[in-house]
Design a protein around this motif. Structure first.
Motif, PDB file in Angstrom:
ATOM      1  N   UNK A  18       0.789  -1.312  -0.189  1.00 16.00           N
ATOM      2  CA  UNK A  18      -0.008  -0.193  -0.077  1.00 16.00           C
ATOM      3  C   UNK A  18       0.764   1.374   0.016  1.00 16.00           C
ATOM      4  N   UNK A  19       0.475   2.113  -0.695  1.00 11.25           N
ATOM      5  CA  UNK A  19       0.917   3.580  -0.649  1.00 11.25           C
ATOM      6  C   UNK A  19       1.040   4.105   0.820  1.00 11.25           C
ATOM      7  N   UNK A  20       2.073   5.022   1.051  1.00 10.83           N
ATOM      8  CA  UNK A  20       2.203   5.423   2.401  1.00 10.83           C
ATOM      9  C   UNK A  20       1.371   6.609   2.445  1.00 10.83           C
ATOM     10  N   UNK A  21       0.602   6.659   3.946  1.00 11.99           N
ATOM     11  CA  UNK A  21      -0.108   7.904   3.993  1.00 11.99           C
ATOM     12  C   UNK A  21       0.596   9.225   4.257  1.00 11.99           C
ATOM     13  N   UNK A 116      12.384   0.216   5.539  1.00 14.05           N
ATOM     14  CA  UNK A 116      13.621   0.837   5.364  1.00 14.05           C
ATOM     15  C   UNK A 116      13.600   1.155   3.734  1.00 14.05           C
ATOM     16  N   UNK A 117      14.656   1.397   2.960  1.00 15.98           N
ATOM     17  CA  UNK A 117      14.713   1.864   1.716  1.00 15.98           C
ATOM     18  C   UNK A 117      14.546   1.399   0.672  1.00 15.98           C
ATOM     19  N   UNK A 118      14.370  -0.174   0.382  1.00 16.06           N
ATOM     20  CA  UNK A 118      14.205  -0.866  -0.539  1.00 16.06           C
ATOM     21  C   UNK A 118      12.680  -0.800  -1.002  1.00 16.06           C
ATOM     22  N   UNK A 119      12.514   0.363  -1.420  1.00 14.84           N
ATOM     23  CA  UNK A 119      10.979   0.638  -1.611  1.00 14.84           C
ATOM     24  C   UNK A 119      11.073   1.940  -2.562  1.00 14.84           C
ATOM     25  N   UNK A 120      10.049   2.214  -3.323  1.00 16.59           N
ATOM     26  CA  UNK A 120       9.813   3.616  -3.991  1.00 16.59           C
ATOM     27  C   UNK A 120       9.661   4.726  -2.950  1.00 16.59           C
ATOM     28  N   UNK A 121       8.965   4.485  -1.788  1.00 18.43           N
ATOM     29  CA  UNK A 121       9.050   5.546  -0.766  1.00 18.43           C
ATOM     30  C   UNK A 121       9.381   4.955   0.526  1.00 18.43           C
ATOM     31  N   UNK A 122       9.738   5.755   1.516  1.00 19.64           N
ATOM     32  CA  UNK A 122       9.981   5.545   2.831  1.00 19.64           C
ATOM     33  C   UNK A 122       9.566   6.749   3.794  1.00 19.64           C
ATOM     34  N   UNK A 123       9.351   6.334   5.066  1.00 18.74           N
ATOM     35  CA  UNK A 123       8.882   7.448   5.841  1.00 18.74           C
ATOM     36  C   UNK A 123       9.573   7.388   7.293  1.00 18.74           C
ATOM     37  N   UNK A 124      10.229   8.449   7.673  1.00 15.60           N
ATOM     38  CA  UNK A 124      11.151   8.324   8.898  1.00 15.60           C
ATOM     39  C   UNK A 124      11.002   9.349   9.693  1.00 15.60           C
ATOM     40  N   UNK A 125      11.321   9.439  11.156  1.00 14.61           N
ATOM     41  CA  UNK A 125      11.602  10.770  11.921  1.00 14.61           C
ATOM     42  C   UNK A 125      12.624  11.933  10.993  1.00 14.61           C
TER      43      UNK A 125
END
Length: 337
Positions: A18-21, A116-125
């Motif tokens: 799923x795409x990140x919110x 982590x980063x093996x994706x099209x998007x990542x979400x981090x502090x």
């Protein structure tokens, strides 16, 4: 979106998720531009030692462009080009409060305790995000994290001016330690690796020479000069023991590899010859300095690495790297512009 997720030891899957919110307060969303495969990623895949979530998007060495910003985030904006701090530290324990975030009592790593980063998007502090020079090639910007690991080890070793150093293991961290020493230090550099082609590549780029992990060969290469400093980036207990055996008194061996097994060590060797064993874990404050060094090191870093063009290539790349079928130091996946 597409992501590469680790389910268990030996079970790595490329799949649609799923795409990140929109990011929550204090977080940002990053469109990943490039991500590197680390030796610890391979270790986790092989052993399952650090799997704390199933499944989890793997990958902690990456860079990207910020595409969304949550509330309470300052100094970062949509469009910023950034690199990522891999250390998911608590900031509250005694180690963190004393500045030693790399030995946080609750330390985890991106790609393990969070996606982590093996994706099209990542979400981090946002606290884990640092801007980088926009001129950097994404494949180079993705190497900020391992360069910080190498810089921490080089600083821990603290080699006096003009002293030779032997670097055991010419993988990513060993090669990056050599590259940093070639720019920050003026002593002779010796490189050891079972992969002769890789050792020759690193030695050529760093202005050093290759040598067998043998006391006589090292003595001949140094023409009688004392050898007091070494970096082990293999984690091999046999290599560590051999490295200690060839060091002269008064020096140090920096350990930065992930080991399997235990040392058979007489501590009197360390006492009588005043040799220090230095554990080097991740990095403390070195990441901003590593990012600042990237433009200067970019030509060499591009020569060190191979660049893949798709997340779909990661599982096969894991297998190839585990089998030792690569002469390059770093495998980077280019995900977006």
């Amino acid at each position: 979106m597409k992501a590469v997720r680790l389910y268990d030891a030996g079970d790595l899957r490329v799949e649609e998720v799923e795409a990140l919110p929109h990011p929550p307060a204090g977080y940002v969303t990053i469109d990943v531009r490039a991500a590197g495969i680390c030796g610890s990623d391979l270790h986790n895949f092989r052993t399952g030692q650090w799997i704390s979530r199933r499944p989890s998007v793997a990958g902690h060495e990456f860079c990207g462009r910020i595409s969304a910003v949550g509330d309470e985030v300052a100094d970062l904006a949509v469009g910023d080009l950034v690199a990522v701090d891999s250390r998911f530290y608590c900031g509250q324990c005694e180690a963190c409060r004393s500045g030693h975030t790399n030995i946080c009592e609750n330390l985890g790593f991106v790609g393990e305790v969070c996606d982590g980063g093996f994706a099209e998007q990542a979400q981090l502090p946002a606290r884990l995000i640092l801007k980088h020079d926009p001129s950097l090639n994404p494949a180079v910007a993705a190497m900020a994290e391992p360069l910080a690991v190498a810089l921490h080890a080089v600083r821990r070793l603290n080699v006096p001016k003009g002293e030779p150093v032997i670097l055991i293991g010419c993988g990513t961290i060993g090669g990056l330690c050599g590259l940093l020493l070639s720019h920050l230090h003026d002593g002779k550099l010796l490189f050891v690796d079972r992969n002769a082609n890789r050792a020759e590549l690193v030695a050529r780029i760093c202005g050093g020479s290759t040598v067998a992990l043998d006391k006589t060969a090292v003595r001949d290469a140094l023409s009688g000069t004392r050898l007091c400093y070494a970096v082990d980036a293999t984690g091999s207990t046999a290599a560590i023991e051999q490295g200690l055996d060839m060091l002269d008194g008064g020096g140090a061996l920096a350990l930065v590899g992930i080991s399997h097994g235990r040392l058979n060590l007489d501590p009197n060797i360390l006492v009588e010859r005043e040799i220090a064993l230095l554990g080097c874990h991740a990095y403390e404050t070195e990441l901003p300095d590593a990012i600042d060094l990237l433009p200067r090191l970019q030509p060499a870093l591009l020569e060190f690495g191979e660049v893949l063009s798709s997340l779909d290539e990661i599982p096969d790349a894991y297998k190839r790297l585990i089998d030792g079928r690569s002469d390059r130091l770093k495998t980077v996946i280019r995900i977006a512009d």
